[in-house]
Design a protein around this motif. Structure first.
Motif, short mmCIF file in Angstrom:
data_model
loop_
_atom_site.label_atom_id
_atom_site.label_comp_id
_atom_site.label_asym_id
_atom_site.label_seq_id
_atom_site.Cartn_x
_atom_site.Cartn_y
_atom_site.Cartn_z
N SER A 167 0.91 -1.33 -0.64
CA SER A 167 0.15 -0.01 -0.03
C SER A 167 1.21 1.63 -0.17
CB SER A 167 -1.22 -0.19 1.30
OG SER A 167 0.11 0.51 2.26
N SER A 168 0.60 1.71 -0.33
CA SER A 168 1.35 3.59 -0.19
C SER A 168 -0.03 4.91 0.07
CB SER A 168 1.28 4.11 -1.90
OG SER A 168 0.79 3.56 -3.02
N TRP A 169 0.43 5.93 0.43
CA TRP A 169 -0.39 7.01 0.68
C TRP A 169 0.47 8.27 1.01
CZ3 TRP A 169 0.77 3.09 4.12
CH2 TRP A 169 1.35 3.45 4.68
N VAL A 170 -0.21 9.54 1.01
CA VAL A 170 0.56 10.44 1.31
C VAL A 170 -0.49 11.34 2.78
CG1 VAL A 170 0.16 13.44 0.81
CG2 VAL A 170 0.57 11.00 -1.58
N GLU A 171 0.84 11.52 3.40
CA GLU A 171 0.32 12.18 4.69
C GLU A 171 -0.22 13.77 4.51
OE1 GLU A 171 0.41 10.93 7.94
OE2 GLU A 171 1.09 8.69 7.24
N GLN A 175 -4.45 12.45 -2.27
CA GLN A 175 -4.10 11.01 -2.81
C GLN A 175 -3.55 11.40 -3.91
OE1 GLN A 175 -2.63 9.03 -0.63
NE2 GLN A 175 -3.73 10.72 0.86
N THR A 177 -2.03 8.98 -7.64
CA THR A 177 -2.17 7.64 -8.64
C THR A 177 -0.25 7.10 -8.66
OG1 THR A 177 -0.92 9.11 -10.56
CG2 THR A 177 -3.95 8.48 -9.92
N SER A 178 -0.88 5.58 -8.43
CA SER A 178 0.58 4.58 -8.17
C SER A 178 0.37 3.79 -9.14
CB SER A 178 0.37 4.06 -6.40
OG SER A 178 -0.66 3.56 -6.26
N TYR A 187 4.36 7.22 -8.07
CA TYR A 187 3.91 7.86 -7.64
C TYR A 187 3.85 8.71 -8.32
CZ TYR A 187 0.26 9.29 -3.48
OH TYR A 187 -0.56 8.95 -3.06
N SER A 189 1.90 12.74 -8.24
CA SER A 189 0.81 13.57 -7.10
C SER A 189 -0.40 14.00 -7.96
CB SER A 189 1.69 14.75 -6.45
OG SER A 189 1.97 15.99 -7.80
N GLY A 190 -1.34 13.82 -6.88
CA GLY A 190 -2.19 14.66 -7.13
C GLY A 190 -2.66 15.87 -6.92
N LEU A 201 5.71 11.27 1.63
CA LEU A 201 4.92 9.57 1.04
C LEU A 201 5.64 9.44 1.48
CD1 LEU A 201 3.79 8.73 -1.13
CD2 LEU A 201 5.69 8.68 -2.54
#
Length: 227
Positions: A167-171, A175, A177-178, A187, A189-190, A201
């Motif tokens: 999994s991956s996410w931005v704090e 979010q 796209t990966s 990855y 940036s949104g 990230l």
């Protein structure tokens, strides 16, 4: 008998007294003989060609009454002499061997101009491990924008062999796209990162064993710090 003699003597006397009669008689005889001779000679001569038997007049080709005219040749107007233009290319310079090089060789020897490399992205990244555990770890790329305005960014990770991103996410941010392909995680940036701001990230990697570092980490093509 006496009468006959008298007549002959009279005739002889008359002829003797008129000599012109003898001359006239001789002339008549000669004319007759001449006519006979001419007639005989015409009978022996071949017949001459008659006018009807002569060939028709041969038609001669019509000859031009005057020689054919030629097109007038334009002569240059009197004035300054016509000069042929010459090339104004500068003479070729000497080659390293001392011989002048041709202009074509000089053009071929010029290095091809290459576009300048793009300026480095103002968004940079620093890699670190947030937490590790058996069979995996949590990694992070901290992104910082040094520009005055917002900028997009892209993170590229080359993972260890056999590992994958669970999994991956931005704090604390929208979010992006990966994508995962042939061991490379990307990855994007949104939303753009504001100027002077930073964002983290994070990603969860599995099946890494004791290896907690990717083979490669880059942000917009520039290597991440901290590896």
């Amino acid at each position: 008998m006496s009468g006959t003699r008298r007549r002959s003597s009279r005739a002889a006397t008359a002829l003797a007294s008129s000599p012109w009669l003898l001359v006239a008689t001789g002339v008549v005889v000669m004319v007759v003989l001449l006519v006979v001779a001419l007639a005989a000679s015409r009978g022996r001569e071949p017949e001459t060609a008659r006018p009807a038997d002569l060939p028709a007049t041969v038609a001669l080709p019509d000859l031009p009454s005057s020689p054919p005219s030629r097109a007038p040749v334009a002569l240059p107007a009197p004035g300054a002499p016509q000069l042929t233009p010459r090339r104004s290319d500068p003479p070729p310079g000497p080659t390293p061997s001392g011989h002048p090089a041709s202009s074509a060789a000089g053009r071929d020897a010029r290095p091809e101009s290459t576009p300048p490399p793009p300026p480095p992205s103002p968004v940079t990244g620093r890699y670190r491990v947030v937490n590790s555990f058996d069979g995996g770890f949590i990694g992070e790329v901290l992104l910082a924008n040094a520009a005055a305005g917002p900028r997009p960014w892209t993170v590229r990770l080359v993972l260890p062999a056999g590992s994958r991103v669970a999994s991956s996410w931005v704090e604390g941010a929208p979010q992006g796209t990966s994508r995962m392909s042939d061991g490379v995680f990307t990855y994007a940036s949104g939303v753009d990162l504001d100027g002077g701001a930073s964002v983290a990230l994070r990603f969860h990697l599995e099946h890494t064993g004791e290896n907690t570092r990717p083979s490669e980490c880059a942000v917009d093509g520039a290597a991440c710090a901290g590896l």
